[in-house]
Motif scaffolding. Structure first.
Motif, PDB file in Angstrom:
ATOM      1  N   THR A  35      28.814 117.733  19.570  1.00  0.00           N
ATOM      2  CA  THR A  35      27.178 118.883  18.628  1.00  0.00           C
ATOM      3  C   THR A  35      28.163 119.700  18.495  1.00  0.00           C
ATOM      4  N   VAL A  36      28.457 120.065  17.535  1.00  0.00           N
ATOM      5  CA  VAL A  36      29.231 121.738  17.493  1.00  0.00           C
ATOM      6  C   VAL A  36      28.301 122.419  16.636  1.00  0.00           C
ATOM      7  N   LEU A  37      27.839 123.961  17.331  1.00  0.00           N
ATOM      8  CA  LEU A  37      27.298 124.716  17.471  1.00  0.00           C
ATOM      9  C   LEU A  37      27.732 126.007  16.666  1.00  0.00           C
ATOM     10  N   HIS A  38      26.854 126.887  15.888  1.00  0.00           N
ATOM     11  CA  HIS A  38      26.859 127.935  15.261  1.00  0.00           C
ATOM     12  C   HIS A  38      26.132 128.695  15.125  1.00  0.00           C
ATOM     13  N   VAL A  39      25.676 129.921  15.945  1.00  0.00           N
ATOM     14  CA  VAL A  39      24.345 130.828  15.656  1.00  0.00           C
ATOM     15  C   VAL A  39      24.763 132.110  14.921  1.00  0.00           C
ATOM     16  N   ASN A  40      23.791 131.673  14.177  1.00  0.00           N
ATOM     17  CA  ASN A  40      23.615 133.034  13.351  1.00  0.00           C
ATOM     18  C   ASN A  40      23.141 133.935  13.595  1.00  0.00           C
ATOM     19  N   LEU A  41      23.449 135.028  13.899  1.00  0.00           N
ATOM     20  CA  LEU A  41      22.892 136.254  15.082  1.00  0.00           C
ATOM     21  C   LEU A  41      21.187 136.748  13.231  1.00  0.00           C
ATOM     22  N   VAL A  71      22.839 124.593  13.935  1.00  0.00           N
ATOM     23  CA  VAL A  71      23.142 125.513  13.235  1.00  0.00           C
ATOM     24  C   VAL A  71      22.104 126.469  13.680  1.00  0.00           C
ATOM     25  N   ARG A  72      22.042 127.777  14.755  1.00  0.00           N
ATOM     26  CA  ARG A  72      20.495 128.433  15.436  1.00  0.00           C
ATOM     27  C   ARG A  72      20.534 129.786  15.461  1.00  0.00           C
ATOM     28  N   ASP A  73      19.532 129.368  15.143  1.00  0.00           N
ATOM     29  CA  ASP A  73      19.154 131.846  14.921  1.00  0.00           C
ATOM     30  C   ASP A  73      18.778 132.030  16.443  1.00  0.00           C
ATOM     31  N   GLY A  74      19.756 133.749  16.467  1.00  0.00           N
ATOM     32  CA  GLY A  74      19.320 133.673  18.229  1.00  0.00           C
ATOM     33  C   GLY A  74      20.163 135.626  18.078  1.00  0.00           C
ATOM     34  N   PHE A  75      19.853 136.444  18.605  1.00  0.00           N
ATOM     35  CA  PHE A  75      19.662 137.506  18.988  1.00  0.00           C
ATOM     36  C   PHE A  75      20.605 137.840  19.741  1.00  0.00           C
ATOM     37  N   LEU A  76      20.874 137.106  21.508  1.00  0.00           N
ATOM     38  CA  LEU A  76      22.071 136.704  21.468  1.00  0.00           C
ATOM     39  C   LEU A  76      22.784 135.298  21.518  1.00  0.00           C
ATOM     40  N   GLU A  78      24.656 134.419  23.756  1.00  0.00           N
ATOM     41  CA  GLU A  78      25.062 133.834  24.929  1.00  0.00           C
ATOM     42  C   GLU A  78      23.589 133.135  25.427  1.00  0.00           C
ATOM     43  N   GLU A  79      22.675 133.691  24.696  1.00  0.00           N
ATOM     44  CA  GLU A  79      21.305 133.080  25.102  1.00  0.00           C
ATOM     45  C   GLU A  79      21.203 131.745  24.055  1.00  0.00           C
ATOM     46  N   THR A  80      21.026 132.157  22.988  1.00  0.00           N
ATOM     47  CA  THR A  80      21.001 130.538  22.448  1.00  0.00           C
ATOM     48  C   THR A  80      22.100 129.226  22.875  1.00  0.00           C
ATOM     49  N   ILE A  81      23.175 130.072  22.967  1.00  0.00           N
ATOM     50  CA  ILE A  81      24.723 128.703  23.195  1.00  0.00           C
ATOM     51  C   ILE A  81      23.601 127.943  24.713  1.00  0.00           C
ATOM     52  N   LEU A  82      22.922 128.726  25.964  1.00  0.00           N
ATOM     53  CA  LEU A  82      22.558 128.520  26.512  1.00  0.00           C
ATOM     54  C   LEU A  82      21.540 127.484  26.339  1.00  0.00           C
ATOM     55  N   GLU A  83      20.614 128.061  25.664  1.00  0.00           N
ATOM     56  CA  GLU A  83      19.398 126.940  25.288  1.00  0.00           C
ATOM     57  C   GLU A  83      20.311 125.983  24.631  1.00  0.00           C
ATOM     58  N   GLU A  84      20.235 126.111  24.111  1.00  0.00           N
ATOM     59  CA  GLU A  84      21.674 124.333  23.281  1.00  0.00           C
ATOM     60  C   GLU A  84      22.305 124.063  24.183  1.00  0.00           C
ATOM     61  N   ILE A  85      22.682 124.205  25.597  1.00  0.00           N
ATOM     62  CA  ILE A  85      23.416 122.983  26.441  1.00  0.00           C
ATOM     63  C   ILE A  85      22.276 122.979  27.306  1.00  0.00           C
ATOM     64  N   ALA A  86      21.305 123.576  27.408  1.00  0.00           N
ATOM     65  CA  ALA A  86      19.738 122.891  27.916  1.00  0.00           C
ATOM     66  C   ALA A  86      19.263 121.783  26.980  1.00  0.00           C
ATOM     67  N   ALA A  87      18.942 121.773  25.556  1.00  0.00           N
ATOM     68  CA  ALA A  87      18.519 121.589  24.631  1.00  0.00           C
ATOM     69  C   ALA A  87      19.339 119.823  24.735  1.00  0.00           C
ATOM     70  N   THR A  88      20.936 120.141  24.921  1.00  0.00           N
ATOM     71  CA  THR A  88      21.220 118.621  24.174  1.00  0.00           C
ATOM     72  C   THR A  88      21.589 117.791  25.855  1.00  0.00           C
ATOM     73  N   ARG A  89      21.473 118.769  26.304  1.00  0.00           N
ATOM     74  CA  ARG A  89      21.693 118.329  27.923  1.00  0.00           C
ATOM     75  C   ARG A  89      23.257 117.783  28.435  1.00  0.00           C
ATOM     76  N   ALA A  90      24.115 119.226  27.743  1.00  0.00           N
ATOM     77  CA  ALA A  90      26.037 118.382  27.615  1.00  0.00           C
ATOM     78  C   ALA A  90      26.049 118.234  28.668  1.00  0.00           C
ATOM     79  N   ASP A  91      27.148 117.487  28.499  1.00  0.00           N
ATOM     80  CA  ASP A  91      28.090 117.821  29.728  1.00  0.00           C
ATOM     81  C   ASP A  91      29.214 117.791  30.074  1.00  0.00           C
ATOM     82  N   VAL A  92      29.518 118.652  29.209  1.00  0.00           N
ATOM     83  CA  VAL A  92      30.975 119.430  28.865  1.00  0.00           C
ATOM     84  C   VAL A  92      30.336 119.902  27.805  1.00  0.00           C
ATOM     85  N   VAL A  93      31.120 122.097  27.706  1.00  0.00           N
ATOM     86  CA  VAL A  93      30.439 123.136  27.009  1.00  0.00           C
ATOM     87  C   VAL A  93      32.522 123.482  26.622  1.00  0.00           C
TER      88      VAL A  93
END
Length: 132
Positions: A35-41, A71-76, A78-93
């Motif tokens: 999963t390739v993630l970009h966060v739009n602040l 691509v996710r929208d967020g204020f922070l 770090e918080e948005t990445i943590l949410e995506e880690i949990a949502a995708t149940r990532a094994d490796v970041v």
């Protein structure tokens, strides 16, 4: 199947390219989904789309099997990445060293011990690979 998550900047910086290259290698080696993630602040504008992110990555690295682009929208970031880690149940970041520094600063504001690896392991039970 193993899941690898890699947060990147858009447009891709040289550092993001190195981090993404490492994540692609990790995903291939482990026969994992990527999963390739970009966060739009919210406060920055210049919002990227999933299509733009995918085109840019594929232009730089070619088509990547088992890849998805988010691509996710967020204020922070770090918080948005943590949410995506949990949502995708990532094994490796896979994150860049610059991102690690940003996480340390954010966590320092929240807790006394800025040990990001332990913080992430407590929050999301995943392996963390840092790219220099």
């Amino acid at each position: 199947m193993t899941r690898v998550l890699v947060p990147v900047r858009y447009p891709l910086s040289n550092h993001s390219r190195r981090t993404l290259s490492e994540a692609i290698d990790v995903a291939k080696t482990r026969d994992a989904d990527l999963t390739v993630l970009h966060v739009n602040l919210y406060h920055r504008g210049n919002d990227a789309t999933r299509t733009e992110l995918k085109r840019t990555v594929e232009s730089a690295f070619g088509r990547i099997t088992n890849a998805r682009y988010v691509v996710r929208d967020g204020f922070l970031i770090e918080e948005t990445i943590l949410e995506e880690i949990a949502a995708t149940r990532a094994d490796v970041v896979v994150i860049g060293r610059k991102q690690m520094g940003r996480w340390r600063r954010a966590i320092r504001r929240l807790v006394d011990d800025p040990d990001i690896e332990n913080f992430l392991r407590e929050k999301v039970d995943c392996e963390l690979i840092t790219v220099g």
